[in-house]
Each structure stands twice: as structure tokens, then as C-alpha cells.
Write an enzyme that holds these catalytic residues in place. Sequence first.
Site, mmCIF file in Angstrom:
data_model
loop_
_atom_site.group_PDB
_atom_site.id
_atom_site.type_symbol
_atom_site.label_atom_id
_atom_site.label_comp_id
_atom_site.label_asym_id
_atom_site.label_seq_id
_atom_site.Cartn_x
_atom_site.Cartn_y
_atom_site.Cartn_z
ATOM 1 N N LYS A 52 0.828 -1.205 0.000
ATOM 2 C CA LYS A 52 0.000 0.000 0.000
ATOM 3 C C LYS A 52 0.863 1.258 0.000
ATOM 4 O O LYS A 52 0.552 2.235 -0.685
ATOM 5 C CB LYS A 52 -0.936 -0.008 1.214
ATOM 6 C CG LYS A 52 -1.999 -1.097 1.161
ATOM 7 C CD LYS A 52 -2.753 -1.224 2.471
ATOM 8 C CE LYS A 52 -3.768 -2.367 2.404
ATOM 9 N NZ LYS A 52 -4.452 -2.608 3.683
ATOM 10 N N GLN A 96 -4.779 -2.426 9.876
ATOM 11 C CA GLN A 96 -4.477 -3.687 9.212
ATOM 12 C C GLN A 96 -4.922 -4.865 10.072
ATOM 13 O O GLN A 96 -4.582 -4.962 11.251
ATOM 14 C CB GLN A 96 -2.975 -3.793 8.917
ATOM 15 C CG GLN A 96 -2.582 -5.030 8.160
ATOM 16 C CD GLN A 96 -3.225 -5.112 6.790
ATOM 17 O OE1 GLN A 96 -3.301 -4.127 6.068
ATOM 18 N NE2 GLN A 96 -3.694 -6.295 6.424
ATOM 19 N N ASP A 119 -11.373 1.908 4.483
ATOM 20 C CA ASP A 119 -11.569 0.461 4.352
ATOM 21 C C ASP A 119 -13.047 0.101 4.292
ATOM 22 O O ASP A 119 -13.412 -1.011 3.908
ATOM 23 C CB ASP A 119 -10.920 -0.272 5.532
ATOM 24 C CG ASP A 119 -9.686 -1.056 5.118
ATOM 25 O OD1 ASP A 119 -9.516 -1.307 3.908
ATOM 26 O OD2 ASP A 119 -8.891 -1.423 5.995
#
Length: 291
Positions: A52, A96, A119
Site C-alpha cells: 500500500k 491492518q 476500508d
Amino acid sequence: MTIIDGKKISEDILNEISLEVKQRTNKGYKTPHLAAILVGNDGPSQTYVNSKIKACEKVDFKSSLFSYDSNISEEKLIDEIELINNNDDIDGFIVQLPLPNSINQENILNSVNPNKDVDGFHPINYGKMTIGIDSFIPATPYGILELFKRCKISLDGKKCLVIGRSQIVGRPISILLSQSNEFCNATVTLAHSRTIDLDKLALDSDVIISAIGRPEFLKAEMVKEGAIIIDVGISRVKDDSSKKGYKIVGDVDFKNVSKKASYITPVPGGVGPMTIAMLLRNTLVACRKND
């Protein structure tokens, strides 16, 4: 049979994002800024976060990585998230997953500012997605939608089987594909580990999206001629012929299923690259809202 090249399509999207960033900065607008929270030293998680960061560099985003020991308390992690929530320079951030067992994942995701939740996991964004209100869509389902759009594959009225009911992929994509939107309008069945006669359901489906993480689970005899196959799974399997000692495969027996499919995504190079591209697109949208 057409192999859907997610790597190429994701590169097109990243180029589009990069162009808009240049246009923004030339006009004096702020550069999009994506942050990531990484707890512990899980190898795959570190690899994913690094990919990312590299993608951010490619499109001239700012990026920040906040790393914490696996023994951080839930309360302390929420405090750190609140600091990012209140940092006006950061447009969007991700936590994450997975998190250590000592930390309640739901509490952590709920503490993220919905306006920075690129997200798409916060209940507010999830709820908006469910009823068709504009919101941040989880990146992997968003990437699948974009593949259908870019390949001009309409699912209107088609029987679609989603295998896997995770909050990250299976459940949201089943909701999105059933909605009255362009390239969607599918008749969706959501299957899981308790589903009876899965083979029959698969054989009757025009579209199969597999997201269960079982190596080469979907066999050719489970797929009808001309089916559209989207493989979300990714697993390492032993391969003595490889220098690494393993190879990456998806949920689908690609070699044999591809002979029957009209469209199919490979692993790697299918859905995976799209996930990162759509995460960056969500971040760009978040940045626009702060203009």
C-alpha cells in the site's frame, strides 16, 4: 474464455488517480494522505501494508505507517486512533487486520472516524452501503464491481453464487451485486461452510465469486459452460519446484475451470491488485471532501 487482467486494470486506475493528484496540486489543493496502523509483526500483514505504501508513492500520495507492539493494550490503541482521527492532514486510514487476540477487533474498527474509514468497515459506512447510500465501500468488493464495470460485464438477472460470508468480502459483495445499480441487479445466493448441496448451487450459477481461502476448492465439474468466475482466495501451497518452496494459488482450479469459463480472474494478478487501487480511490474521495 477471457482472463480478466486485474493488474492491468488496477494500473489504469492508479494512473487516473495520479493524474488527478497532479491536477489537484497544480491548483493548490492538498495532497491525499493515507495512513496505516500495523499491530505486531505478522508477515503477510507487513507485506500488504508495504504494498500500500508503494502504491501511494506511485500516485504521489503522502503515506504514514503507525506500528505498535503486539502487546499494546486495546485502550492505548484506541487512544492512538483518536489522535489520527483528529489529525486534519490525514484523509483516510486503515487498521491492518488481523489484530492480536487480546484486542477486540470490533471495538477498534468502531473507533475509526467514519469520514476517514477508507476500508469501509465502520458500521455507519457498512449500513449506508447496505441500503444503497453513498459511502466508502470495502476495497475488495469495490474492486470486483470495478472489474465488472471495466470489462462491461452486466450481471443483470444472472444467478450469482458468492462462496464465503466474511464481513470483508463475501457479505458486502452479495449485498452490492443484488442492488439496482449498473452492472449489478443479480440474483444472489450467499453460500458458506454449512451450505447443503454447494456443488449443485455452483453448477446452476452464471457467476461464481469464491472467497473462502481453500486452495483450488472450485473444480471444473462444479462450473457450467460459460460461467463468470471471480477468484478472491489466495493461499500458499507447497511447491518443491519453486525456489521459495511454495506457490500462490486461489480458490479456483484455474487450469481446468478456465476451459469452461467465459471470464475468469487469475491468482495472482486478478482481484488482489484491485483491492489496493480501490483503497487509494477511497482515500482520494475522502481528500476531496476535505477541500
